[in-house]
Motif scaffolding. Sequence first.
Motif, mmCIF file in Angstrom:
data_model
loop_
_atom_site.group_PDB
_atom_site.id
_atom_site.type_symbol
_atom_site.label_atom_id
_atom_site.label_comp_id
_atom_site.label_asym_id
_atom_site.label_seq_id
_atom_site.Cartn_x
_atom_site.Cartn_y
_atom_site.Cartn_z
ATOM 1 N N ARG A 130 5.313 15.714 -2.749
ATOM 2 C CA ARG A 130 3.984 15.291 -3.201
ATOM 3 C C ARG A 130 3.428 14.174 -2.318
ATOM 4 N NH1 ARG A 130 0.965 17.235 -7.725
ATOM 5 N NH2 ARG A 130 -0.914 16.013 -7.651
ATOM 6 N N ALA A 131 4.303 13.254 -1.899
ATOM 7 C CA ALA A 131 3.870 12.166 -1.018
ATOM 8 C C ALA A 131 3.393 12.713 0.329
ATOM 9 C CB ALA A 131 5.003 11.168 -0.811
ATOM 10 N N GLY A 161 0.336 12.334 3.275
ATOM 11 C CA GLY A 161 0.814 12.523 4.635
ATOM 12 C C GLY A 161 1.860 11.510 5.046
ATOM 13 N N MET A 162 2.620 11.000 4.083
ATOM 14 C CA MET A 162 3.634 9.998 4.400
ATOM 15 C C MET A 162 5.021 10.514 4.069
ATOM 16 S SD MET A 162 2.844 7.255 1.403
ATOM 17 C CE MET A 162 4.263 6.892 0.402
ATOM 18 N N THR A 163 5.952 10.262 4.952
ATOM 19 C CA THR A 163 7.329 10.643 4.680
ATOM 20 C C THR A 163 8.013 9.503 3.945
ATOM 21 O OG1 THR A 163 8.009 9.806 6.828
ATOM 22 C CG2 THR A 163 7.490 12.147 6.691
ATOM 23 N N VAL A 164 8.838 9.864 2.982
ATOM 24 C CA VAL A 164 9.497 8.883 2.127
ATOM 25 C C VAL A 164 10.984 9.200 2.111
ATOM 26 C CG1 VAL A 164 9.608 7.984 -0.219
ATOM 27 C CG2 VAL A 164 7.437 8.741 0.697
ATOM 28 N N SER A 165 11.798 8.172 2.175
ATOM 29 C CA SER A 165 13.242 8.403 2.105
ATOM 30 C C SER A 165 13.619 8.816 0.686
ATOM 31 C CB SER A 165 14.005 7.137 2.494
ATOM 32 O OG SER A 165 13.895 6.167 1.471
ATOM 33 N N LEU A 177 3.369 5.753 -3.179
ATOM 34 C CA LEU A 177 4.582 6.405 -3.649
ATOM 35 C C LEU A 177 4.612 6.461 -5.177
ATOM 36 C CD1 LEU A 177 7.275 7.718 -3.106
ATOM 37 C CD2 LEU A 177 8.266 5.445 -2.809
ATOM 38 N N VAL A 178 4.171 5.401 -5.829
ATOM 39 C CA VAL A 178 4.097 5.388 -7.293
ATOM 40 C C VAL A 178 3.104 6.441 -7.785
ATOM 41 C CG1 VAL A 178 3.361 4.007 -9.291
ATOM 42 C CG2 VAL A 178 4.847 3.001 -7.566
ATOM 43 N N VAL A 179 1.974 6.568 -7.122
ATOM 44 C CA VAL A 179 0.984 7.580 -7.494
ATOM 45 C C VAL A 179 1.567 8.983 -7.309
ATOM 46 C CG1 VAL A 179 -1.239 8.594 -6.839
ATOM 47 C CG2 VAL A 179 -1.023 6.124 -7.078
ATOM 48 N N ALA A 180 2.282 9.198 -6.214
ATOM 49 C CA ALA A 180 2.907 10.510 -5.986
ATOM 50 C C ALA A 180 3.917 10.818 -7.086
ATOM 51 C CB ALA A 180 3.585 10.540 -4.618
ATOM 52 N N ALA A 181 4.709 9.829 -7.488
ATOM 53 C CA ALA A 181 5.681 10.038 -8.569
ATOM 54 C C ALA A 181 4.966 10.321 -9.887
ATOM 55 C CB ALA A 181 6.585 8.814 -8.708
ATOM 56 N N HIS A 189 0.838 -1.200 0.000
ATOM 57 C CA HIS A 189 0.000 0.000 0.000
ATOM 58 C C HIS A 189 0.874 1.251 0.000
ATOM 59 C CE1 HIS A 189 -3.628 2.277 0.698
ATOM 60 N NE2 HIS A 189 -3.080 2.865 1.749
ATOM 61 N N HIS A 190 1.914 1.242 0.801
ATOM 62 C CA HIS A 190 2.866 2.359 0.858
ATOM 63 C C HIS A 190 3.532 2.563 -0.512
ATOM 64 C CE1 HIS A 190 5.831 5.005 2.749
ATOM 65 N NE2 HIS A 190 6.745 4.350 2.065
#
Length: 102
Positions: A65-66, A71-75, A34-38, A29-30
């Motif tokens: 964008r993520a 509302g998620m932090t991504v490395s 992330l793919v949608v945000a990209a 799901h995460h």
Amino acid sequence: MCGILRAWVIGRWRAERRAKAARPWVSEHHRRRLVVAAHWTITTAQRAVRPDEPVRVMVADVQRRAVDDFGMTVSRDDAAAVLRERLRSLDVETDAFGTPSS
């Protein structure tokens, strides 16, 4: 006392088992988010430039964008990996192919 301890151990074992079973779903799901945000970052960048200008999508844009959308932090490394995957067939300038940050 032994019965209470046994019930606690069994309850704990079941909770850990459920948590392990849920991890792949949470991870997938995460990744989808992330793919949608990209994808939306690339789409927004393509719509914002004139036809004769190069499209630029930065890893920080995907991270932003993520956060904004989900509302998620991504490395940086995760965002760069997804961005590289999405940009294989597009003519877009990016910093995703640079050296990963430490």
